[in-house]
Design a protein around this motif. Structure first.
Motif, PDB file in Angstrom:
ATOM      1  N   TYR B  89      23.070 -21.756  47.157  1.00 60.31           N
ATOM      2  CA  TYR B  89      24.235 -21.460  47.983  1.00 60.31           C
ATOM      3  C   TYR B  89      25.155 -22.669  48.027  1.00 60.31           C
ATOM      4  O   TYR B  89      24.694 -23.813  48.024  1.00 60.31           O
ATOM      5  N   LEU B  94      26.379 -22.734  53.364  1.00 61.08           N
ATOM      6  CA  LEU B  94      25.396 -23.315  54.275  1.00 61.08           C
ATOM      7  C   LEU B  94      26.045 -23.743  55.589  1.00 61.08           C
ATOM      8  O   LEU B  94      25.486 -23.544  56.669  1.00 61.08           O
ATOM      9  N   LEU B  97      26.711 -20.628  57.669  1.00 63.05           N
ATOM     10  CA  LEU B  97      25.485 -20.109  58.250  1.00 63.05           C
ATOM     11  C   LEU B  97      24.995 -21.014  59.378  1.00 63.05           C
ATOM     12  O   LEU B  97      24.577 -20.540  60.444  1.00 63.05           O
ATOM     13  N   ARG B 125      30.227 -11.442  53.662  1.00 64.74           N
ATOM     14  CA  ARG B 125      29.560 -10.269  53.129  1.00 64.74           C
ATOM     15  C   ARG B 125      28.172 -10.629  52.591  1.00 64.74           C
ATOM     16  O   ARG B 125      27.197  -9.918  52.825  1.00 64.74           O
ATOM     17  N   GLU B 129      24.845  -8.969  53.842  1.00 74.45           N
ATOM     18  CA  GLU B 129      23.979  -8.230  52.927  1.00 74.45           C
ATOM     19  C   GLU B 129      22.547  -8.747  52.981  1.00 74.45           C
ATOM     20  O   GLU B 129      21.596  -8.013  52.810  1.00 74.45           O
ATOM     21  N   ARG B 130      22.446 -10.012  53.205  1.00 75.38           N
ATOM     22  CA  ARG B 130      21.113 -10.594  53.286  1.00 75.38           C
ATOM     23  C   ARG B 130      20.486 -10.312  54.642  1.00 75.38           C
ATOM     24  O   ARG B 130      19.363 -10.698  54.916  1.00 75.38           O
ATOM     25  N   TRP B 132      21.175 -11.658  57.437  1.00 78.18           N
ATOM     26  CA  TRP B 132      20.952 -12.873  58.224  1.00 78.18           C
ATOM     27  C   TRP B 132      21.915 -12.944  59.406  1.00 78.18           C
ATOM     28  O   TRP B 132      21.651 -13.599  60.395  1.00 78.18           O
ATOM     29  N   TYR B 157      12.875 -15.106  58.319  1.00 68.43           N
ATOM     30  CA  TYR B 157      12.959 -15.854  57.057  1.00 68.43           C
ATOM     31  C   TYR B 157      12.636 -17.323  57.275  1.00 68.43           C
ATOM     32  O   TYR B 157      11.923 -17.944  56.500  1.00 68.43           O
ATOM     33  N   PHE B 158      13.149 -17.858  58.353  1.00 70.25           N
ATOM     34  CA  PHE B 158      12.945 -19.289  58.606  1.00 70.25           C
ATOM     35  C   PHE B 158      11.693 -19.555  59.445  1.00 70.25           C
ATOM     36  O   PHE B 158      11.464 -20.670  59.889  1.00 70.25           O
TER      37      PHE B 158
END
Lengths: 275, 197, 197
Positions: B89, B94, B97, B125, B129-130, B132, B157-158
């Motif tokens: 990414y 990053l 996010l 997007r 889509e992920r 998150w 995920y984390f």
């Protein structure tokens, strides 16, 4: 000795009558804005936005009159240029300092052109306009290049990617991995950058020598005589004082201000040189 | 409209659209004066299907309309394409996010304000889509911009049980005015040259 | 491998990939035992290009490889489908980009010198985030200013395969005394109307 005479007198006259209706004639104070002339409130702002900077504005003024860049009549162009600047300042539009620096440069060239030539021979080599002409030509090349670049075939405007999906239902997309530490570092560096850029902005505002030069010019133009000390703002701290001083030295070097002192330790006065 | 152009437009639209297109979607491609008959569109689609019979892709009809897709027999080779190492990414992604994670809920405008750069729709997007991030509401200001927050999937995920477990940020002390030379670095890059020129 | 299958695999991969594929990417689609010669791949690509000549899409080569794209003549119809308005770039941005493209590598100061105005950090960062420009080094002068150059993504975006395809720089010849108005045409598009309003 005479200033370079405009070769296209007719063109200039035409330009003055028709195309520059709001410039103040008589070649005198140009920053005075005639009351009887109506300009829509936003018009000048639009003008200013239409230009990418002082070179763009100058280029426009030259091209508008069918003038040859190689043979510009500096005093006429200076007059028109300062008329624009004057009006814009009169309307209290925030003017980028670059415009004022250019005004200063034009004034300098103009004054050099008025100086008597030492000899005919050196004239060719030392045309004070040479540097300006070179810059205008170079800028024009890239102004055109930018326009051509806008016309290039562009993705998502002129052409689009042709894509098809895979029929396979379970499509495995490999997605990048991210670690918590990546996130933490990203935000820290962002915070650091934004705090730096805040500082940066402040420094650009306060510390830019070029901008300070413009500030001083603005100041001395209005009042014609100010005391040396009044140009410093002690609240800016050491750095501010140093930059103001450097700006003043630079203005002196470019012969844009006179600094006079009647006696040792007497009050120093700063005066704008005639534009 | 010439049938060749009609066909090109339909081919182009089907290859451009990320979702299948129904006949009525295809009709929308044309202005009122040039819009072909429904039958004409159907005939064109059959034409295209016929021409693709030896190609690596085919034009198929699915529930919501028509779409081009890559032939199933090619799966083996296509998988090699996906097996490529995933790109990392970008820094921009990053940062976006991280901002949403630590400062949620916030709008795209909030992110742009901190980052000083426009946030691309692609970036939002991709994160959506992920799964998150998601829209959790709208700020009550003109334009009603969407407020973004992180999701349970993000926590999963984390490997976090809640946002409180996000690593603590190191506080960056502000640069003091007196005698800190690092702030002068900013000056050097931009302004001093002018003096020397 | 049969040439028909080879062709289908290449077609499929090019339609599936979101980024252009270079010859070496296409080679990676095949196992060692079945991998075709480079020449064979090139011949296949030419075949595909030929077959597309009447289609709504074409196979073109850009800086990072080959990609299928929808023909430019269809843009008008495609925009009815493509909801996002194409971004317009400011003159300042285009001038900065043009300078970097033609004069690379160069520093921000170099750009400012030609344009006569300050170049904002945001603009440089926006260009970097679009991955159109990147830092390729630092000039060895005080302050070590970053040197910028354009990227392959820049070329891809503008449908170019290399910098040599950029339009030639035009020096506008100075206007002749006999009042040649043609060169003014360039100006008219941008500024003149505004001034006279």
């Amino acid at each position: 000795m005479s200033p370079i005479l405009p070769r296209k007198n007719q063109n200039n006259a035409y330009a003055r009558q028709v195309e520059m209706p709001f410039a103040v004639v008589q070649g005198q104070q140009l920053s005075i804005f005639p009351d009887d002339l109506y300009i829509p409130p936003d018009a000048l702002e639009i003008i200013l936005e239409a230009f990418e900077g002082p070179l763009d504005l100058l280029l426009y003024l030259i091209r508008r009159q069918n003038l040859d860049i190689l043979d510009i009549d500096v005093s006429e162009i200076t007059r028109q240029y300062t008329a624009y600047i004057g009006i814009m300042q009169g309307l209290k539009l925030e003017l980028a300092s670059d415009y004022l620096v250019m005004a200063a440069m034009l004034a300098e060239i103009k004054s050099q052109m008025l100086l008597p030539r030492v000899s005919e021979v050196s004239e060719e080599a030392e045309d004070p306009r040479a540097e300006l002409i070179r810059r205008l030509q170079e800028y024009e090349v890239f102004k055109n290049a930018a326009m051509n670049m806008d016309k290039l075939t562009r993705l998502d405007r002129d052409v689009f990617l042709a894509r098809a999906e895979f029929s396979d239902v379970e499509r495995v997309t490999m997605r990048p991995n991210v670690s918590l530490n990546d996130l933490k570092k990203a935000l820290e560096s962002l915070d650091q950058r934004s705090s730096l850029s805040q500082h940066h902005e402040i420094y650009v505002e306060i510390i830019s020598t070029r901008e300070r030069m413009a500030d001083i010019l603005r100041h001395v133009n209005k009042q014609s005589f100010v005391t040396f000390g009044s140009l410093f703002d002690l609240s800016e701290g050491k750095l501010g004082v140093v930059v103001t001083f450097l700006a003043m030295m630079e203005l002196m070097k470019e012969k844009l201000v006179d600094i006079v002192q009647s006696d040792s330790f007497a009050i120093i006065y700063v005066r704008a040189q005639e534009l | 409209m010439k049938s060749m152009l009609l066909r090109q437009i339909i081919e182009g639209a089907l290859l451009l659209s990320p979702t299948p297109l129904a006949i009525k979607d295809l009709e929308q491609l044309f202005s009122d004066s040039e819009r072909p008959q429904r039958d004409q569109i159907l005939v064109t689609i059959e034409d295209i299907q016929l021409d693709c019979r030896d190609r690596g892709y085919e034009l198929v009809e699915v529930a919501s309309g028509f779409r081009f897709q890559i032939r199933e027999q090619l799966a083996g080779w296509m998988h090699r394409l996906w097996k490529e190492k995933p790109k990392r990414y970008s820094k921009a992604m990053l940062e976006t996010l991280a901002l949403i994670a630590y400062r949620q809920p916030l709008t795209r405008g909030d992110i742009e304000l901190v980052r000083g750069v426009a946030v691309s729709s692609d970036m939002i997007r991709t994160l959506q889509e992920r799964e998150w991030i998601k829209i959790v509401g709208h700020r009550n200001v003109p334009g009603k911009p969407a407020l973004y927050a992180t999701t349970k999937q993000f926590l999963n995920y984390f490997n976090l049980s809640d946002l409180g477990q996000l690593p603590k940020l190191t506080v960056i002390t502000n640069i003091e005015a007196d005698g800190d030379h690092s702030s002068l670095g900013v000056l050097e890059s931009g302004n001093i040259e002018m003096i020397e020129s």
